[in-house]
Design a protein around this motif. Structure first.
Motif, short mmCIF file in Angstrom:
data_model
loop_
_atom_site.label_atom_id
_atom_site.label_comp_id
_atom_site.label_asym_id
_atom_site.label_seq_id
_atom_site.Cartn_x
_atom_site.Cartn_y
_atom_site.Cartn_z
N LYS A 162 5.66 -4.75 11.51
CA LYS A 162 5.04 -5.08 10.22
C LYS A 162 5.60 -4.19 9.13
O LYS A 162 5.96 -4.66 8.04
N ASN A 170 -5.74 -8.23 3.08
CA ASN A 170 -6.02 -6.82 3.36
C ASN A 170 -4.74 -6.13 3.82
O ASN A 170 -4.76 -5.26 4.68
N ALA A 171 -3.61 -6.56 3.27
CA ALA A 171 -2.30 -6.00 3.66
C ALA A 171 -2.00 -4.77 2.80
O ALA A 171 -1.58 -4.88 1.64
N GLY A 172 -2.21 -3.59 3.37
CA GLY A 172 -1.98 -2.35 2.63
C GLY A 172 -0.54 -2.21 2.18
O GLY A 172 -0.28 -1.85 1.02
N THR A 173 0.39 -2.49 3.06
CA THR A 173 1.80 -2.34 2.69
C THR A 173 2.13 -3.24 1.52
O THR A 173 2.68 -2.79 0.51
N ARG A 216 -10.16 -0.29 -0.79
CA ARG A 216 -9.15 0.67 -0.32
C ARG A 216 -8.49 1.33 -1.54
O ARG A 216 -7.93 0.66 -2.39
N GLN A 238 1.67 5.22 2.00
CA GLN A 238 2.25 4.01 1.39
C GLN A 238 2.49 4.20 -0.11
O GLN A 238 3.37 3.56 -0.68
N ASP A 298 -1.94 4.64 13.47
CA ASP A 298 -2.32 3.28 13.91
C ASP A 298 -2.46 3.20 15.42
O ASP A 298 -2.98 2.22 15.96
N LYS A 337 -8.76 2.72 6.18
CA LYS A 337 -7.83 1.67 6.64
C LYS A 337 -8.53 0.31 6.49
O LYS A 337 -9.41 0.18 5.66
N GLU A 338 -8.19 -0.66 7.35
CA GLU A 338 -8.79 -2.00 7.21
C GLU A 338 -10.31 -1.92 7.24
O GLU A 338 -11.02 -2.74 6.68
N ARG A 345 -12.25 3.23 10.54
CA ARG A 345 -11.92 3.15 11.97
C ARG A 345 -12.60 4.24 12.80
O ARG A 345 -12.82 4.04 14.00
N HIS A 351 -7.89 -5.84 12.93
CA HIS A 351 -7.04 -6.20 14.07
C HIS A 351 -6.95 -5.09 15.12
O HIS A 351 -6.99 -5.36 16.32
N ARG A 352 -6.84 -3.84 14.67
CA ARG A 352 -6.64 -2.77 15.68
C ARG A 352 -7.92 -2.47 16.45
O ARG A 352 -7.87 -2.03 17.60
N LYS A 402 -3.50 -10.44 11.64
CA LYS A 402 -2.96 -9.57 10.58
C LYS A 402 -1.57 -9.06 10.95
O LYS A 402 -0.68 -9.00 10.10
C1 LIG Z 1 -3.50 0.44 8.40
C2 LIG Z 1 -2.87 -0.69 8.70
O1 LIG Z 1 -2.38 -1.58 7.82
P1 LIG Z 1 -2.17 -1.62 6.25
O2 LIG Z 1 -2.46 -0.28 5.68
O3 LIG Z 1 -0.73 -2.00 6.09
O4 LIG Z 1 -3.10 -2.68 5.76
C3 LIG Z 1 -2.63 -1.07 10.12
O5 LIG Z 1 -1.87 -2.03 10.36
O6 LIG Z 1 -3.21 -0.45 11.02
#
Ligand SMILES: C=C(OP(=O)(O)O)C(=O)O
Ligand SMILES: O=C(O)C1=C[C@@H](OP(=O)(O)O)[C@@H](O)[C@H](O)C1
Length: 418
Positions: free
Chosen positions: A26, A95-98, A125, A172, A297, A324-325, A328, A374-375, A400
């Motif tokens: 990803k 919810n795509a952080g990147t 976030r 990021q 992750d 994170k998503e 966690r 997802h994780r 995701k």
């Molecule tokens: C933190 C994650 O993703 P992102 O920050 O890219 O949403 C992840 O994939 O565990």
């Protein structure tokens, strides 16, 4: 399409063996898509991940004038004009952080307005440090709540040649600034503030991808990178498999005493989470303390594995797992404690897993809330390989980053009750 409400894993009762390739990375796919989109000409990205996060990135680039063809399940053909166009509508990045962080910075290279937005999770976030860093370069960027939506009115020009960024909440931000800087009008020094940064390995991934697309970037001090205003050129780029996705397969292997051929040896990944392999291979003798700061992750995977370890494990350096998503640290402590009260506890931002090898083989019905993460879904499925009655809520949130996750486990002999 609505996802399934839940999925109960039936412990296979035998070692998992066979061949199972994780999908493309990803992190690398979303870097390569952006850099190819910023380049002039046609780039061919192979081995790519096709999932929610990369679809959001690709759709956003299309909305900014980039042509992206998808001849097969793992290839993107990206044709850019060397300049992203203003987007008529807000860019919706789920919810795509990147995608969210990288495009917020890249929007500064557009002549005109770009609004970067995401879903309800993304709107919680933090992105304030990145927005402040852009403003320090003279870029008109605002995020009223400190989280998306972000509005950027770019010009492609900067008013300063040094930008300082605190990467404590997210590395990021740093990657985003580095990738943007090569598209500006002057050399830029990107300097880290603060002692803590999420996995530095992600910065290495960023620099490697930038160089592959023709950028000139040097680390001029332990905390500074100088980026020349070269822009990017189109390139053919092979994306390695996803190391974070690999951690579930490595863990499934040691938990069941099986042999899973991932097609790529652990030592060949360049992503930070590949470091988790060394720890996973020590199971059931994981260390008493695991510092998660450089393999964030992989922590959900390691935490669920730790429940079956011979001795308890304390996870430290994981404070930013709270942004994170989902949170966690909380999702892991509460999910583990649904299986057995007290199995997962928190002390400050540390997570303590009270291991118990005798969990294996028991039936302990528990519904695990994925929190749309997802994780959390993928890691708790590992508990279901050894304990009967583990039910994962919202299992399709794996889309995701690893849409084929449940099919891959099934191909290794795991069965489910929906
Ligand atoms: C933190 C994650 O993703 P992102 O920050 O890219 O949403 C992840 O994939 O565990
Ligand atoms: O740069 C990247 O590709 C990533 C960096 C990490 O996030 P943070 O830097 O926000 O910790 C990681 O958790 C995420 O899945 C991917």
């Amino acid at each position: 399409m609505m996802g399934r409400a839940k999925l109960t894993i039936i412990p296979p009762g035998k070692p998992l063996t066979g061949r199972a390739m994780p999908p493309g990375s990803k992190s690398i796919t979303n870097r390569a898509l952006l850099l190819a989109g910023l380049a002039k000409g046609t780039s061919r990205l192979t081995g790519a991940l096709k999932s929610d996060d990369t679809r959001y990135m690709a759709e956003a680039l299309r909305a900014m004038g980039v042509t992206i063809d998808e001849p097969d399940d793992t290839t993107f053909i990206v044709t850019g004009s060397g300049k992203l166009q203003p987007a008529a509508e807000p860019l919706f990045l789920g919810n795509a952080g990147t995608a969210t962080r990288f495009l917020t910075a890249a929007a500064a290279l557009v002549d005109g307005k770009v609004v970067v937005d995401g879903d309800a999770h993304m709107r919680k976030r933090p992105i304030g440090p990145l927005v402040d860093a852009l403003r320090s370069l003279g870029i008109d960027a605002t995020a009223e709540t400190g989280c998306p939506p972000v509005t950027v009115n770019g010009t492609g020009r900067f008013e300063a040649s040094r930008v300082r960024i605190d990467g404590g909440l997210s590395s990021q931000y740093v990657s985003a600034l580095l990738m943007m800087a090569a598209g500006g009008d002057r050399p830029v020094d990107v300097e880290l503030l603060g002692e803590h940064i999420g996995a530095l390995g992600y910065i290495d991934l960023t620099v490697a991808a930038m160089r592959a697309f023709g950028a000139k970037v040097e680390r001029t001090s332990p905390v500074t990178w100088r980026v020349e205003p070269t822009g990017y050129h189109a390139a053919d780029f092979l994306i390695e498999p996803d190391a974070s996705a690999a951690t579930y397969l490595w863990a499934a292997e040691v938990l069941t005493g099986g042999k899973i051929d991932l097609g790529t040896p652990a030592t060949e990944f360049s992503q930070p989470d590949a470091r988790a392999y060394e720890l996973i291979s020590q199971f059931p003798h994981l260390p008493a303390v695991i510092d998660g700061s450089q393999m964030q992750d992989a922590i959900p995977t390691l935490a669920v594995l730790a429940a079956f370890n011979e001795t308890p494990v304390r996870f430290v350096g994981i404070a930013n797992l709270r942004v994170k998503e989902c949170d966690r640290v909380r999702a892991l402590s509460s999910g583990l404690s649904r299986i057995v009260p007290g199995l997962g506890t928190e002390e400050g931002d540390d997570l303590i897993v009270a291991s118990d090898p005798s969990l294996a083989g028991k039936v302990l019905p528990a519904e695990i809330d994925s929190f749309a993460d997802h994780r959390i879904a993928m890691s708790f499925a590992l508990a279901g390989l050894k304990i009967g009655g583990i039910t994962i809520l919202d299992p399709d949130c794996v889309a995701k980053t690893f849409p084929s996750y449940w099919r891959v486990l099934a191909s290794l002999g795991v069965a489910y009750d929906d």
